[in-house]
Design a protein around this motif. Structure first.
Motif, short mmCIF file in Angstrom:
data_model
loop_
_atom_site.label_atom_id
_atom_site.label_comp_id
_atom_site.label_asym_id
_atom_site.label_seq_id
_atom_site.Cartn_x
_atom_site.Cartn_y
_atom_site.Cartn_z
N VAL A 85 33.87 90.20 -1.41
CA VAL A 85 34.33 90.19 -0.02
C VAL A 85 33.22 90.65 0.93
CG1 VAL A 85 36.73 90.61 -0.71
CG2 VAL A 85 35.32 92.55 -0.01
N LEU A 86 32.00 90.76 0.40
CA LEU A 86 30.89 91.29 1.20
C LEU A 86 30.52 90.35 2.34
CD1 LEU A 86 30.79 93.02 -1.38
CD2 LEU A 86 28.32 92.71 -1.42
N ALA A 87 30.64 90.82 3.55
CA ALA A 87 30.30 89.98 4.70
C ALA A 87 28.83 89.60 4.65
CB ALA A 87 30.61 90.72 6.00
N GLY A 88 28.53 88.37 5.00
CA GLY A 88 27.14 87.93 5.14
C GLY A 88 26.34 87.94 3.85
N THR A 89 27.00 87.97 2.71
CA THR A 89 26.25 87.97 1.44
C THR A 89 26.53 86.65 0.73
OG1 THR A 89 26.53 90.36 1.38
CG2 THR A 89 25.82 89.30 -0.67
N GLU A 90 25.53 85.78 0.75
CA GLU A 90 25.76 84.40 0.34
C GLU A 90 25.75 84.23 -1.18
OE1 GLU A 90 22.91 82.26 2.77
OE2 GLU A 90 24.29 82.36 4.47
N ILE A 91 26.30 83.10 -1.60
CA ILE A 91 26.47 82.84 -3.03
C ILE A 91 25.13 82.89 -3.78
CG2 ILE A 91 27.09 81.03 -4.70
CD1 ILE A 91 29.46 80.35 -2.82
N ASP A 92 24.07 82.34 -3.18
CA ASP A 92 22.76 82.37 -3.85
C ASP A 92 22.31 83.80 -4.15
OD1 ASP A 92 22.62 79.71 -3.78
OD2 ASP A 92 21.03 79.57 -2.26
N ILE A 93 22.56 84.67 -3.20
CA ILE A 93 22.18 86.08 -3.36
C ILE A 93 23.02 86.72 -4.47
CG2 ILE A 93 22.27 88.34 -2.18
CD1 ILE A 93 19.97 86.61 -1.20
#
Ligand SMILES: NC(=O)C1=CN([C@@H]2O[C@H](COP(=O)(O)OP(=O)(O)OC[C@H]3O[C@@H](n4cnc5c(N)ncnc54)[C@H](OP(=O)(O)O)[C@@H]3O)[C@@H](O)[C@H]2O)C=CC1
Ligand SMILES: O=C(O)[C@@H]1CCC=N1
Length: 262
Positions: A85-93
């Motif tokens: 649910v981490l805001a702004g943390t994209e799948i690639d990361i």
């Protein structure tokens, strides 16, 4: 199931699942400090040894990902799905942080999970029907699952639906404060502002016509409401204000995604 972090958002999700019959014995909560948790559950500061989770709910702050991954990544395998649910943390990361994990899913909920009314905005790294079914089953007791077509849409979806309750809470407060300034008892104004928003939102969600049309139905020609709407609408004021609010939140989400890549 492991919860990594269990504060405002993670705790609300856990509470909602427990209310829906989740067996508390199946939940392990990993977070650094002891605190009151849903269902009287206890957290632990360290990851369980020799265990592999089926599902990990990542619910700490985005900037804590590296710390968490250093300890968690070696413990997850093919059968451990990760929902973040981490805001702004994209799948690639997330994938780079957990290279051996099963499927990675991003979820943007809001605090209304506890009343089963949060839009559950979802995106996964693969268009996998079984995974979607599994996630819909897991999250539909908390609100309406809503899958995004591409991850870029998560920026505005986060501003609108993740942050949105805060904007509405401010609006309710402002209505109450203004009514009190204009002569109403403070507590009564707070009560009425909340009851009015509750009723109006329920009405709009059940109505066959759009909120814009409902506004016109409330406003009699040359009546009371029209005078108020004229103030909201003057020079596109309310639209411009909300555009700026969403844009600021969306841009911060984008910026956080860039920070995570740096
Ligand atoms: N609040 C909201 O409405 C929404 C939040 N989110 C997202 O949810 C996430 C959590 O936000 P929110 O619940 O508001 O934040 P909180 O500060 O309420 O909770 C953060 C949690 O993370 C835990 N934590 C801190 N460090 C670690 C660590 N190293 N390992 C494991 N757990 C840790 C904290 O534990 P402790 O208490 O022990 O320190 C706490 O339980 C964020 O990523 C946010 O983007 C998404 C949608 C809506
Ligand atoms: O404010 C935040 O960063 C998180 C994301 C959406 C709601 N809270």
């Amino acid at each position: 199931m492991w919860f990594v972090g269990c504060g405002n958002m993670g705790g609300a999700i856990l509470q909602a699942w427990l209310d829906n019959g989740l067996d508390a014995a199946k939940v392990t909560i990993i977070k650094p400090h002891a605190s009151q948790l849903p269902g009287g559950l206890q957290s632990q500061p360290d990851y369980p040894e020799g265990a592999t989770p089926d599902l990990v709910m990542l619910a700490m702050k985005p900037y804590q990902l590296d710390d968490v991954a250093a300890k968690l990544a070696p413990l997850v395998g093919d059968n451990s799905h990760i929902v973040s649910v981490l805001a702004g943390t994209e799948i690639d990361i997330l994938r780079a942080a957990f290279p051996k994990a099963g499927k990675i899913v991003r979820l943007m909920p809001n605090m209304a999970v506890t009343v089963a009314k949060s839009p559950m905005i979802l995106i996964s790294e693969a268009d996998d029907v079984n995974l979607k079914d599994q996630m819909n089953h897991l999250f539909s007791p908390l609100g309406q699952p809503e899958w995004l077509e591409n991850e870029g849409q998560m920026h505005i979806a986060t501003a609108l639906s993740g942050s949105g309750p805060a904007f509405l809470f401010r609006f309710i407060d402002a209505l109450a404060v203004s009514a009190a300034e204009l002569g109403m008892d403070k507590d009564q104004a707070a009560r009425l502002a909340l009851a009015m928003v509750d009723g109006a939102a329920t009405l709009a969600s059940r109505s066959a016509v759009s909120p814009g049309e409902l506004a016109n139905q409330v406003a009699s020609p040359n009546g009371v409401t029209r005078k108020g709407l004229d103030v909201l609408d003057a020079d596109g004021r309310v639209n411009a204000l909300l555009h700026d609010v969403l844009k600021a939140a969306m841009e911060r989400n984008r910026e956080m995604a860039e920070e995570a890549k740096a």
